[in-house]
Design an enzyme around this catalytic site. Structure first.
Site, PDB file in Angstrom:
ATOM      1  N   LYS A  42       0.826  -1.208   0.000  1.00 32.42           N
ATOM      2  CA  LYS A  42       0.000   0.000   0.000  1.00 32.42           C
ATOM      3  C   LYS A  42       0.863   1.262   0.000  1.00 32.42           C
ATOM      4  CE  LYS A  42      -2.433   0.718   3.888  1.00 32.42           C
ATOM      5  NZ  LYS A  42      -3.618   0.602   4.749  1.00 32.42           N
ATOM      6  N   GLU A 123      13.152 -11.194  26.650  1.00 29.96           N
ATOM      7  CA  GLU A 123      12.077 -10.194  26.753  1.00 29.96           C
ATOM      8  C   GLU A 123      11.038 -10.693  27.743  1.00 29.96           C
ATOM      9  OE1 GLU A 123      11.251  -7.916  22.789  1.00 29.96           O
ATOM     10  OE2 GLU A 123      11.788  -9.955  22.257  1.00 29.96           O
ATOM     11  N   HIS A 255       1.832  -1.859  24.004  1.00 27.57           N
ATOM     12  CA  HIS A 255       3.235  -2.000  24.408  1.00 27.57           C
ATOM     13  C   HIS A 255       3.497  -1.044  25.564  1.00 27.57           C
ATOM     14  CE1 HIS A 255       7.583  -2.221  24.275  1.00 27.57           C
ATOM     15  NE2 HIS A 255       7.510  -3.194  23.382  1.00 27.57           N
ATOM     16  N   ARG A 301       3.573  -8.605  28.918  1.00 27.50           N
ATOM     17  CA  ARG A 301       3.337  -7.220  28.517  1.00 27.50           C
ATOM     18  C   ARG A 301       2.026  -6.637  29.040  1.00 27.50           C
ATOM     19  NH1 ARG A 301       5.019  -6.769  22.349  1.00 27.50           N
ATOM     20  NH2 ARG A 301       7.113  -7.195  23.100  1.00 27.50           N
ATOM     21  N   HIS A 362      -0.175  -1.613  20.042  1.00 26.92           N
ATOM     22  CA  HIS A 362       1.001  -2.219  19.409  1.00 26.92           C
ATOM     23  C   HIS A 362       0.680  -3.404  18.507  1.00 26.92           C
ATOM     24  CE1 HIS A 362       5.192  -3.336  19.049  1.00 26.92           C
ATOM     25  NE2 HIS A 362       4.994  -4.511  19.616  1.00 26.92           N
ATOM     26  N   ARG A 397      -0.012 -11.716  23.283  1.00 28.79           N
ATOM     27  CA  ARG A 397       1.114 -12.305  22.556  1.00 28.79           C
ATOM     28  C   ARG A 397       2.409 -12.230  23.372  1.00 28.79           C
ATOM     29  NH1 ARG A 397       5.178  -9.953  19.120  1.00 28.79           N
ATOM     30  NH2 ARG A 397       4.184  -7.968  19.560  1.00 28.79           N
ATOM     31  N   SER A 402       5.781 -12.875  17.148  1.00 27.20           N
ATOM     32  CA  SER A 402       5.066 -12.451  15.948  1.00 27.20           C
ATOM     33  C   SER A 402       5.903 -12.640  14.678  1.00 27.20           C
ATOM     34  CB  SER A 402       4.673 -10.989  16.098  1.00 27.20           C
ATOM     35  OG  SER A 402       4.182 -10.522  14.898  1.00 27.20           O
TER      36      SER A 402
HETATM   37  P1  FAD Z   1       3.374  -5.830   8.231  1.00 27.97           P
HETATM   38  O1  FAD Z   1       4.814  -5.998   8.446  1.00 27.97           O
HETATM   39  O2  FAD Z   1       2.695  -4.736   8.960  1.00 27.97           O
HETATM   40  O3  FAD Z   1       3.169  -5.607   6.674  1.00 27.97           O
HETATM   41  C1  FAD Z   1       1.911  -5.251   6.153  1.00 27.97           C
HETATM   42  C2  FAD Z   1       2.051  -4.955   4.680  1.00 27.97           C
HETATM   43  O4  FAD Z   1       0.754  -4.881   4.119  1.00 27.97           O
HETATM   44  C3  FAD Z   1       2.710  -3.634   4.350  1.00 27.97           C
HETATM   45  O5  FAD Z   1       3.546  -3.830   3.228  1.00 27.97           O
HETATM   46  C4  FAD Z   1       1.547  -2.731   3.946  1.00 27.97           C
HETATM   47  O6  FAD Z   1       1.884  -1.721   3.010  1.00 27.97           O
HETATM   48  C5  FAD Z   1       0.650  -3.752   3.295  1.00 27.97           C
HETATM   49  N1  FAD Z   1      -0.770  -3.381   3.228  1.00 27.97           N
HETATM   50  C6  FAD Z   1      -1.630  -3.114   4.232  1.00 27.97           C
HETATM   51  N2  FAD Z   1      -2.861  -2.868   3.729  1.00 27.97           N
HETATM   52  C7  FAD Z   1      -2.768  -3.005   2.391  1.00 27.97           C
HETATM   53  C8  FAD Z   1      -3.678  -2.855   1.313  1.00 27.97           C
HETATM   54  N3  FAD Z   1      -4.979  -2.544   1.504  1.00 27.97           N
HETATM   55  N4  FAD Z   1      -3.230  -3.035   0.056  1.00 27.97           N
HETATM   56  C9  FAD Z   1      -1.929  -3.329  -0.183  1.00 27.97           C
HETATM   57  N5  FAD Z   1      -1.025  -3.484   0.792  1.00 27.97           N
HETATM   58  C10 FAD Z   1      -1.440  -3.321   2.061  1.00 27.97           C
HETATM   59  N6  FAD Z   1       7.315  -8.555  16.651  1.00 27.97           N
HETATM   60  C11 FAD Z   1       8.283  -9.419  16.991  1.00 27.97           C
HETATM   61  O7  FAD Z   1       8.101 -10.630  16.921  1.00 27.97           O
HETATM   62  N7  FAD Z   1       9.493  -8.935  17.397  1.00 27.97           N
HETATM   63  C12 FAD Z   1       9.769  -7.604  17.484  1.00 27.97           C
HETATM   64  O8  FAD Z   1      10.870  -7.219  17.833  1.00 27.97           O
HETATM   65  C13 FAD Z   1       8.740  -6.696  17.156  1.00 27.97           C
HETATM   66  N8  FAD Z   1       8.946  -5.357  17.249  1.00 27.97           N
HETATM   67  C14 FAD Z   1       7.981  -4.500  16.812  1.00 27.97           C
HETATM   68  C15 FAD Z   1       8.222  -3.123  16.800  1.00 27.97           C
HETATM   69  C16 FAD Z   1       7.273  -2.254  16.286  1.00 27.97           C
HETATM   70  C17 FAD Z   1       7.553  -0.755  16.286  1.00 27.97           C
HETATM   71  C18 FAD Z   1       6.056  -2.746  15.790  1.00 27.97           C
HETATM   72  C19 FAD Z   1       5.021  -1.817  15.220  1.00 27.97           C
HETATM   73  C20 FAD Z   1       5.796  -4.112  15.811  1.00 27.97           C
HETATM   74  C21 FAD Z   1       6.743  -4.990  16.317  1.00 27.97           C
HETATM   75  N9  FAD Z   1       6.517  -6.364  16.336  1.00 27.97           N
HETATM   76  C22 FAD Z   1       7.514  -7.223  16.710  1.00 27.97           C
HETATM   77  C23 FAD Z   1       5.322  -6.928  15.720  1.00 27.97           C
HETATM   78  C24 FAD Z   1       5.694  -7.383  14.299  1.00 27.97           C
HETATM   79  O9  FAD Z   1       6.600  -6.483  13.752  1.00 27.97           O
HETATM   80  C25 FAD Z   1       4.484  -7.469  13.398  1.00 27.97           C
HETATM   81  O10 FAD Z   1       3.459  -8.168  14.019  1.00 27.97           O
HETATM   82  C26 FAD Z   1       4.838  -8.193  12.113  1.00 27.97           C
HETATM   83  O11 FAD Z   1       5.961  -7.609  11.533  1.00 27.97           O
HETATM   84  C27 FAD Z   1       3.671  -8.160  11.167  1.00 27.97           C
HETATM   85  O12 FAD Z   1       4.117  -8.560   9.905  1.00 27.97           O
HETATM   86  P2  FAD Z   1       3.100  -8.660   8.708  1.00 27.97           P
HETATM   87  O13 FAD Z   1       3.892  -9.080   7.532  1.00 27.97           O
HETATM   88  O14 FAD Z   1       1.933  -9.446   9.120  1.00 27.97           O
HETATM   89  O15 FAD Z   1       2.571  -7.158   8.520  1.00 27.97           O
HETATM   90  C1  SIN Z   2       9.961  -4.859  21.271  1.00 26.08           C
HETATM   91  O1  SIN Z   2      11.067  -4.836  20.743  1.00 26.08           O
HETATM   92  O2  SIN Z   2       9.742  -4.472  22.415  1.00 26.08           O
HETATM   93  C2  SIN Z   2       8.817  -5.401  20.511  1.00 26.08           C
HETATM   94  C3  SIN Z   2       8.863  -6.859  20.545  1.00 26.08           C
HETATM   95  C4  SIN Z   2       7.573  -7.455  20.111  1.00 26.08           C
HETATM   96  O3  SIN Z   2       6.619  -6.734  19.848  1.00 26.08           O
HETATM   97  O4  SIN Z   2       7.519  -8.687  20.053  1.00 26.08           O
END
Ligand code: FAD
Ligand code: SIN
Length: 553
Positions: A42, A123, A255, A301, A362, A397, A402
């Site tokens: 997106k 963690e 978070h 958490r 978060h 979680r 994740s």
């Molecule tokens: P995302 O990585 O969010 O990707 C979603 C994708 O979908 C993006 O490319 C977006 O553009 C696309 N998209 C959305 N809607 C549409 C649409 N309508 N049309 C086209 N494209 C679309 N988890 C851990 O396990 N360890 C960590 O250390 C950790 N740290 C984190 C830190 C932060 C700041 C955050 C926000 C989250 C963290 N998490 C962590 C959680 C973890 O990062 C996410 O749950 C995980 O990365 C989700 O991956 P995903 O591929 O499902 O979605």
């Molecule tokens: C963090 O680094 O605190 C995020 C880790 C997570 O969301 O699993």
């Protein structure tokens, strides 16, 4: 006025992957040697929760650790409603997942004495060191490598700045294809995606044999969130409109430690900082977690977040403090270089002073109901990553589970997709109608979005009451009525996102009202400590006419 939609394009692929985060990239790369893939993002390809992940990814690698122990921690964090078989499957595939990332070229932080030469951090909620990381920007390190591989692959076409509007279903088929598919009794299936190219304002009908929703979570339904702007629950809402069940939406993880700044939007301060020994303090210096849980700063958490919320409310505080000064400047510089730099940009030197932090929305523990192959209730429609509900997270979680789920479930879904031979026929689909959005209405959408986010933050937040939830529901109904008064079916990215946010907000509130107990992340004062309902909250489309009415004709 937005420019009118022109030259409606039609494309075909074997597999459409909606979302270019870790889940979507994993599926795309796993199927690309045998399938032609269209990958939609997106926004900017670097804007995803995956790219922003800090702490790390679980890998049960250490000899002193075990799958049993990881499963136990996951069950404990998930407060009684994790599906144990799913937790076990994902845990047992963690070594394979880490090895696959290493093989692709991801550079994790090394430790010559660690398993596979990797450094393990810790963690909240983990009883062992089992979090693999790349300093404090694990997501970026993984995302960059996978994205580069996807860009190089001749079978993967990436459509950046292309937003999926809706899934193509049986009702969108036309001509002979419609009849063929009708007689083959495959009318409960997905045939592709309508998507809007944001840059040239064209709607594209993309047909495919399989469609994978990997759109991430819905953190942006809240006023304060750690999530990128793309996290608007699009996939969850699209799947709901297509007839899929959605589960456990009341369990939104907040978070505990998001940088507080009175004027600027902050950023996440990784839990790994507490994993390495940082303390939570009140402004008067008191280390308060001991008053709430014997596991102190490393309690799961939900517990840490509620403790902070309670202390902030008790003393009328804007923030609490995360104190890492005792870890020493050298350790902080080496282990947390990104956080150190970001804090300095806000005028905070974390080697010398504590960081002001607040909880922030978060992670979406619920999502589209899938089996262990990522399959949803609609045939040829998969969901993986944060958009999916597999049963792994239960009511809360466990940190770093994740990213692991994204890789393992991405591989599972890919394997399932490859089991089916490529179909010879392609669906003929109706074109999207040509609507535009008025600039005045765009402003109204922005105002209503802010209104919705504030409402969710105050009434459907860390601690809830039935009264607040009912009030939120009534307000959402009103916002929906106004939304219906917007001109026709305007196609505009804000409109698309707002429709999805509204649907997800209602799913969260209705799930929360449905759960008459406090469990994990769902803390409701009216049922403070009662554990009565030991099953997921599953919402089925058609039961909730009010939500359905946000579909277009
Ligand atoms: P995302 O990585 O969010 O990707 C979603 C994708 O979908 C993006 O490319 C977006 O553009 C696309 N998209 C959305 N809607 C549409 C649409 N309508 N049309 C086209 N494209 C679309 N988890 C851990 O396990 N360890 C960590 O250390 C950790 N740290 C984190 C830190 C932060 C700041 C955050 C926000 C989250 C963290 N998490 C962590 C959680 C973890 O990062 C996410 O749950 C995980 O990365 C989700 O991956 P995903 O591929 O499902 O979605
Ligand atoms: C963090 O680094 O605190 C995020 C880790 C997570 O969301 O699993």
């Amino acid at each position: 006025m937005s420019p009118p939609i022109s030259n409606h394009l039609v494309r075909h692929a074997d597999v459409i992957v909606i979302g270019a985060g870790l889940a979507g990239l994993t599926v795309a790369l796993e199927v690309a040697n045998e399938r032609k893939v269209i990958l939609l993002s997106k926004g900017d390809l670097n804007e995803s929760a995956s790219a922003w992940a800090q702490g790390g990814i679980v890998g049960v690698l250490d000899q002193k650790d075990s799958y049993d122990s990881h499963v136990r921690d996951t069950l404990e964090a998930g407060a009684g409603i994790v599906i144990e078989s799913v937790a076990r499957l994902i845990s047992e595939k963690s070594q394979q997942a880490i090895q696959c990332l290493l093989h692709l070229g991801v550079k994790f932080t090394q430790d010559p004495l660690g398993p596979l030469g990797l450094h393990l951090t810790r963690e909240g909620g983990h009883t062992h060191r089992r979090v693999i990381h790349a300093e404090d920007s694990t997501g970026k390190a993984i995302q960059e490598v996978l994205l580069a591989k996807a860009k190089q692959h001749c079978n993967i076409q990436i459509f950046e700045h292309c937003v999926a509007i809706d899934l193509i279903l049986h009702k969108h088929l036309c001509g002979q294809a419609s009849q063929d598919f009708q007689t083959s009794a495959l009318n409960n299936r997905c045939y592709g995606v309508y998507a809007l190219n944001i840059l040239d304002h064209q709607v594209i009908s993309i047909t495919a044999q399989d469609v994978v929703i990997a759109t991430g979570g819905v953190g942006k339904v809240y006023q304060h969130s750690t999530n990128p702007n793309s996290s608007t629950g699009d996939g969850i809402a699209m799947a709901w409109r297509a007839g899929c069940r959605v589960a456990n939406m009341e369990f939104i993880q907040f978070h505990p430690t998001f940088l507080y700044h009175p004027q600027e939007s902050g950023f996440l301060i990784t839990e790994a900082l507490r994993g390495e020994g940082a303390y939570l303090r009140l402004p008067n210096g008191h280390r308060f977690m001991g008053d709430h849980d014997p596991r102190l700063e490393l309690a799961p958490r939900d517990i840490v977040t509620r403790a902070i919320d309670k202390e902030m409310k008790r003393y009328g505080l804007q923030y609490v403090l995360l104190d890492a000064t005792h870890l020493g400047a050298e350790v902080l510089k080496e282990r947390f270089p990104t956080i150190l730099k970001c804090c300095l940009a806000f005028g905070i030197d974390m080697t010398k002073e504590a960081i002001p932090v607040v909880p922030s929305a978060h992670y979406t523990c619920g999502g589209v109901v899938t089996n262990v192959d990522g399959q949803t209730d609609v045939q040829h429609l998969f969901s993986v990553g944060e958009s999916a509900y597999t049963g792994l997270h239960g009511a809360n979680r466990l940190a770093s589970n994740s990213l692991l789920e994204c890789v393992v479930m991405g591989k599972q879904a890919a394997k399932k997709i490859l089991e089916y031979p490529i179909e010879a026929s392609q669906a003929q689909v109706k074109l999207w109608s040509d609507y535009v959005v008025d600039d005045d209405e765009k402003l109204k959408i922005a105002l209503q979005k802010a209104d919705l986010q504030t409402l969710m933050w105050h009434d459907v937040g860390i601690v809830r009451t039935t009264h607040q939830l009912e009030r939120a529901h009534n307000r959402i109904e009103l916002i929906k009525k106004e939304f219906h008064q917007f001109s026709k079916i305007p196609i505009d990215p804000q409109w698309i996102e707002f429709r999805n946010l509204l649907i997800c907000a209602e799913l969260i509130v209705l799930s929360a009202l449905d759960r008459k107990e406090s469990r994990g992340l769902h803390y409701i004062r009216d049922y403070a400590t009662i554990f009565a309902q030991s099953s997921p909250t599953i919402l089925k489309p058609n039961c909730w006419a009010s939500i359905e009415s946000l579909d277009y004709p």
